[in-house]
Design a protein around this motif. Structure first.
Motif, PDB file in Angstrom:
ATOM      1  N   MET A  66       0.845  -1.176   0.000  1.00 33.70           N
ATOM      2  CA  MET A  66       0.000   0.000   0.000  1.00 33.70           C
ATOM      3  C   MET A  66       0.894   1.244   0.000  1.00 33.70           C
ATOM      4  N   GLU A  67       0.429   2.260  -0.649  1.00 34.85           N
ATOM      5  CA  GLU A  67       1.183   3.507  -0.726  1.00 34.85           C
ATOM      6  C   GLU A  67       0.975   4.335   0.536  1.00 34.85           C
ATOM      7  N   LEU A  68       1.990   5.143   0.852  1.00 36.61           N
ATOM      8  CA  LEU A  68       1.900   5.969   2.051  1.00 36.61           C
ATOM      9  C   LEU A  68       0.821   7.038   1.940  1.00 36.61           C
ATOM     10  N   LYS A  69       0.467   7.443   0.710  1.00 36.13           N
ATOM     11  CA  LYS A  69      -0.600   8.442   0.582  1.00 36.13           C
ATOM     12  C   LYS A  69      -1.927   7.877   1.087  1.00 36.13           C
ATOM     13  N   TYR A  70      -2.076   6.553   1.031  1.00 34.46           N
ATOM     14  CA  TYR A  70      -3.287   5.942   1.564  1.00 34.46           C
ATOM     15  C   TYR A  70      -3.319   6.069   3.088  1.00 34.46           C
ATOM     16  N   LEU A  71      -2.158   5.957   3.725  1.00 31.03           N
ATOM     17  CA  LEU A  71      -2.117   6.171   5.172  1.00 31.03           C
ATOM     18  C   LEU A  71      -2.442   7.619   5.511  1.00 31.03           C
ATOM     19  N   ASP A  72      -1.943   8.551   4.692  1.00 28.40           N
ATOM     20  CA  ASP A  72      -2.291   9.963   4.894  1.00 28.40           C
ATOM     21  C   ASP A  72      -3.800  10.157   4.783  1.00 28.40           C
ATOM     22  N   THR A  73      -4.402   9.491   3.814  1.00 26.98           N
ATOM     23  CA  THR A  73      -5.856   9.566   3.633  1.00 26.98           C
ATOM     24  C   THR A  73      -6.570   9.048   4.871  1.00 26.98           C
ATOM     25  N   PHE A  74      -6.142   7.890   5.341  1.00 30.57           N
ATOM     26  CA  PHE A  74      -6.741   7.290   6.532  1.00 30.57           C
ATOM     27  C   PHE A  74      -6.615   8.214   7.738  1.00 30.57           C
ATOM     28  N   LEU A  75      -5.410   8.713   7.977  1.00 26.30           N
ATOM     29  CA  LEU A  75      -5.180   9.572   9.143  1.00 26.30           C
ATOM     30  C   LEU A  75      -5.946  10.891   9.052  1.00 26.30           C
ATOM     31  N   THR A  76      -6.073  11.430   7.864  1.00 23.37           N
ATOM     32  CA  THR A  76      -6.840  12.661   7.684  1.00 23.37           C
ATOM     33  C   THR A  76      -8.315  12.421   7.964  1.00 23.37           C
ATOM     34  N   LEU A  77      -8.836  11.292   7.502  1.00 25.74           N
ATOM     35  CA  LEU A  77     -10.241  10.961   7.762  1.00 25.74           C
ATOM     36  C   LEU A  77     -10.478  10.747   9.256  1.00 25.74           C
ATOM     37  N   VAL A  78      -9.563  10.092   9.921  1.00 24.20           N
ATOM     38  CA  VAL A  78      -9.694   9.892  11.367  1.00 24.20           C
ATOM     39  C   VAL A  78      -9.712  11.237  12.081  1.00 24.20           C
ATOM     40  N   ASP A  79      -8.830  12.132  11.653  1.00 23.67           N
ATOM     41  CA  ASP A  79      -8.731  13.452  12.282  1.00 23.67           C
ATOM     42  C   ASP A  79      -9.981  14.292  12.052  1.00 23.67           C
ATOM     43  N   SER A  80     -10.492  14.296  10.837  1.00 27.74           N
ATOM     44  CA  SER A  80     -11.620  15.170  10.516  1.00 27.74           C
ATOM     45  C   SER A  80     -12.976  14.543  10.819  1.00 27.74           C
ATOM     46  N   LYS A  81     -13.056  13.221  10.838  1.00 28.02           N
ATOM     47  CA  LYS A  81     -14.300  12.477  11.107  1.00 28.02           C
ATOM     48  C   LYS A  81     -15.411  12.801  10.117  1.00 28.02           C
ATOM     49  N   SER A  82     -15.020  13.247   8.936  1.00 25.20           N
ATOM     50  CA  SER A  82     -15.995  13.587   7.902  1.00 25.20           C
ATOM     51  C   SER A  82     -15.355  13.379   6.536  1.00 25.20           C
ATOM     52  N   PHE A  83     -16.054  12.665   5.666  1.00 24.07           N
ATOM     53  CA  PHE A  83     -15.538  12.444   4.318  1.00 24.07           C
ATOM     54  C   PHE A  83     -15.396  13.757   3.563  1.00 24.07           C
ATOM     55  N   THR A  84     -16.366  14.642   3.719  1.00 25.66           N
ATOM     56  CA  THR A  84     -16.327  15.930   3.022  1.00 25.66           C
ATOM     57  C   THR A  84     -15.126  16.758   3.459  1.00 25.66           C
ATOM     58  N   GLU A  85     -14.951  16.879   4.752  1.00 24.77           N
ATOM     59  CA  GLU A  85     -13.842  17.679   5.288  1.00 24.77           C
ATOM     60  C   GLU A  85     -12.483  17.053   4.941  1.00 24.77           C
ATOM     61  N   ALA A  86     -12.378  15.738   5.038  1.00 26.51           N
ATOM     62  CA  ALA A  86     -11.124  15.062   4.717  1.00 26.51           C
ATOM     63  C   ALA A  86     -10.777  15.228   3.240  1.00 26.51           C
ATOM     64  N   ALA A  87     -11.774  15.105   2.380  1.00 30.53           N
ATOM     65  CA  ALA A  87     -11.537  15.284   0.941  1.00 30.53           C
ATOM     66  C   ALA A  87     -11.063  16.701   0.646  1.00 30.53           C
ATOM     67  N   ASP A  88     -11.652  17.682   1.313  1.00 32.39           N
ATOM     68  CA  ASP A  88     -11.223  19.080   1.135  1.00 32.39           C
ATOM     69  C   ASP A  88      -9.778  19.274   1.589  1.00 32.39           C
ATOM     70  N   LYS A  89      -9.416  18.696   2.727  1.00 29.75           N
ATOM     71  CA  LYS A  89      -8.050  18.832   3.240  1.00 29.75           C
ATOM     72  C   LYS A  89      -7.025  18.193   2.303  1.00 29.75           C
ATOM     73  N   LEU A  90      -7.427  17.085   1.666  1.00 27.85           N
ATOM     74  CA  LEU A  90      -6.510  16.354   0.782  1.00 27.85           C
ATOM     75  C   LEU A  90      -6.560  16.841  -0.663  1.00 27.85           C
ATOM     76  N   PHE A  91      -7.478  17.761  -0.951  1.00 25.28           N
ATOM     77  CA  PHE A  91      -7.665  18.296  -2.301  1.00 25.28           C
ATOM     78  C   PHE A  91      -7.999  17.195  -3.312  1.00 25.28           C
ATOM     79  N   ILE A  92      -8.874  16.283  -2.884  1.00 26.75           N
ATOM     80  CA  ILE A  92      -9.364  15.228  -3.773  1.00 26.75           C
ATOM     81  C   ILE A  92     -10.883  15.184  -3.659  1.00 26.75           C
TER      82      ILE A  92
END
Length: 105
Positions: A1-27
């Motif tokens: 697995m790529e490390l960007k996937y871990l960044d995605t996971f950790l960002t989602l855990v931090d924000s607790k929202s798919f919308t907010e996490a997607a905005d933070k990751l610019f995806i």
């Protein structure tokens, strides 16, 4: 697995929202969802409890989260050590032919 996937996971855990996490990751949200699905497929279990308002880690997600934090810390430590080693090695390299020694240059 790529490390960007871990960044995605950790960002989602931090924000607790798919919308907010997607905005933070610019995806897009769909890209975020696909990445989380890949992580869950690789892990072989669901990592989040989802509802219409937010997402929370379940038991398996908490286990995965603990390792994800360690992996990111190791990556950061590795980057810092490599940077400190390579920053001291930078300098000027001068090439010369052997006959230059005769002229005491």
């Amino acid at each position: 697995m790529e490390l960007k996937y871990l960044d995605t996971f950790l960002t989602l855990v931090d924000s607790k929202s798919f919308t907010e996490a997607a905005d933070k990751l610019f995806i897009s949200q769909s890209s975020l969802s696909k990445r989380i699905q890949v992580i869950e497929h690789t892990a072989g279990c669901k990592l989040f409890t989802r509802n219409t308002r937010n997402v929370e880690l379940n038991y398996y997600g908490q286990l995965y989260f603990n390792y994800a934090k360690r992996i990111k810390a190791l990556e950061s430590a590795c980057d810092q050590e490599l940077q400190s080693v390579t920053s001291g090695a930078q300098g000027i390299t001068i090439g010369a032919i052997p006959s230059m020694n005769e002229y005491h240059i």
